[in-house]
Design an enzyme around this catalytic site. Structure first.
Site, PDB file in Angstrom:
ATOM      1  N   SER A 226      51.764 -27.120 -28.417  1.00  0.00           N
ATOM      2  CA  SER A 226      52.736 -26.155 -27.424  1.00  0.00           C
ATOM      3  C   SER A 226      53.018 -24.914 -28.382  1.00  0.00           C
ATOM      4  CB  SER A 226      54.026 -27.091 -27.359  1.00  0.00           C
ATOM      5  OG  SER A 226      54.702 -26.626 -26.158  1.00  0.00           O
ATOM      6  N   ASP A 249      47.309 -27.544 -26.434  1.00  0.00           N
ATOM      7  CA  ASP A 249      47.814 -27.320 -25.090  1.00  0.00           C
ATOM      8  C   ASP A 249      49.091 -26.326 -25.043  1.00  0.00           C
ATOM      9  OD1 ASP A 249      47.466 -28.245 -22.489  1.00  0.00           O
ATOM     10  OD2 ASP A 249      49.467 -29.312 -22.523  1.00  0.00           O
ATOM     11  N   HIS A 312      50.387 -32.535 -20.929  1.00  0.00           N
ATOM     12  CA  HIS A 312      51.056 -31.767 -21.994  1.00  0.00           C
ATOM     13  C   HIS A 312      51.658 -32.922 -23.052  1.00  0.00           C
ATOM     14  CE1 HIS A 312      52.628 -28.343 -24.073  1.00  0.00           C
ATOM     15  NE2 HIS A 312      53.952 -28.921 -24.203  1.00  0.00           N
TER      16      HIS A 312
END
Length: 380
Positions: A226, A249, A312
């Site tokens: 992230s 991601d 995610h």
């Protein structure tokens, strides 16, 4: 606060005497863990200038299986942090179904006693960057799994951004000072700069030298999930000791989008890995990074992968905890791929990627699709 910051684990949790124990990874090494406070006396805290920057890291170090004399169960998260994360998860999931208390019952099985006279070996260093605002402790099982393949893994907290950081003297610093708003780039860039300086200081403390000083001691990898993926690229742009990065991601921000990665005489490689549907055809920042790469650094290694059935939320320790707590009915949060399978895939691909980037081995699994890992899609 826990916002848009999810990562991975991949084991099966076993209930023992009311607790949940992450079984040891099946890599060739057992793993020790230490937590350390580091203080940068030369730098005021970027969020609170009344004191120098204080950091907490977790260090996961491989130990040859024959050299580990004893394994122990270690608490995954101290009570005060677990209570805060319970509250964060209740707010994030927008449900009262989160099983409050489970975080304080989780345990890691680690090597806690090495045979006397065991010669200490040096392993390649990998940094593990967390999602925005998220405690490093939610990445402990992931770090243990990566370390079990032969890398020393350092997981970092970033006080005042990280939701809660507890120090050995009992001090607690709460975070959430960086809003999870991708349209508010000013605070995000400030946080990236803070993470960069934290990381460079940690590398200094670890004794990692620059290539001009010691080429054999200058290659470090950075895995980020992230917001940690953006931090990996931002660090590589500014600290050439980090020569290989992975973005799991995450959105991309900052100067790297226009500068790209790669320096004369210091090759840098980067791996973009998205959940299903998140790739450079849908993410304009990822596409911009590719355009910059193709225009200015076409000779540098860069690839993009995706994983079928993932979201995610497939990429952090919580994916296993969700299995245990019976929360997998919500695939939009945790994906369709089990935690054990996600871990198996990522462990194998990270091993080969960093073997290539840090030790000069071939591409291995990164060379192209492999039927053993049919979930992995080569995008670019």
């Amino acid at each position: 606060m826990l916002k848009n910051s999810l990562f991975l684990l991949a084991l099966v949790v076993v209930a023992v005497s009311g607790d949940y124990v992450f079984p040891e990874p099946d890599g060739p090494f057992r793993v020790t863990m230490t937590s350390e406070e580091l203080v940068d006396q030369a730098r005021p805290d970027p969020f609170n200038s009344s004191h120098p920057r204080r950091l907490m890291i977790s260090r996961f170090t491989p130990v040859p299986r024959k050299q580990c004399q004893k394994t122990c169960l270690v608490q995954y998260m101290p009570e005060v942090v677990a209570r805060e994360e319970d509250a964060n998860l209740l707010a994030f999931l927008k449900t009262d179904e989160w099983p409050v208390g489970i975080l304080s019952q989780l345990q890691l099985q680690l090597c806690c006693e090495v045979r006397p006279g065991c010669k200490k070996k040096s392993y390649p260093t990998l940094l593990l960057g967390t999602g925005l605002n998220t405690t490093r402790l939610f990445y402990s099982a992931m770090a243990q799994n990566i370390a079990s393949t032969g890398y020393e893994v350092i997981v970092m907290d970033h006080p005042y951004e990280t939701d809660i950081v507890q120090f050995p003297d009992g001090t607690i610093i709460y975070g959430g000072n960086v809003p999870a708003d991708k349209n508010s780039t000013g605070p995000l860039i400030h946080a990236l700069d803070a993470r960069l300086r934290d990381t460079s200081f940690i590398l200094n403390e670890l004794g990692v030298q620059y290539a001009t000083d010691n080429p054999s001691n200058s290659k470090v990898g950075f895995v980020g999930h992230s917001f940690g993926g953006a931090a990996a690229a931002h660090t590589m742009l500014n600290d050439t000791r980090v020569v290989a990065g992975v973005n799991f991601d995450g959105l991309m921000f900052g100067p790297v989008l226009n500068a790209g990665l790669g320096r004369p005489g210091i090759p840098q490689s980067f791996l973009l890995w998205g959940s299903e549907g998140h790739n450079s055809t849908a993410d304009t920042a990822w596409d911009q990074l590719w355009e910059t790469h193709d225009s200015y650094h076409p000779g540098e290694w860069m690839k993009e992968l995706s994983m079928k059935g993932s979201v995610h939320g497939s990429f952090w320790d919580m994916v296993l905890i969700a299995d245990v707590a019976g929360l997998r009915e919500n695939p939009s949060l945790y994906g369709e791929v089990t935690g054990a399978r996600v871990m198996e895939i990522l462990r194998a691909y990270l091993r080969d990627y960093f073997g290539m980037a840090l030790t000069g081995k071939g591409e291995g699994l990164l060379a192209g699709p492999d039927s053993k890992y049919s979930e992995v899609v080569f995008v670019r």
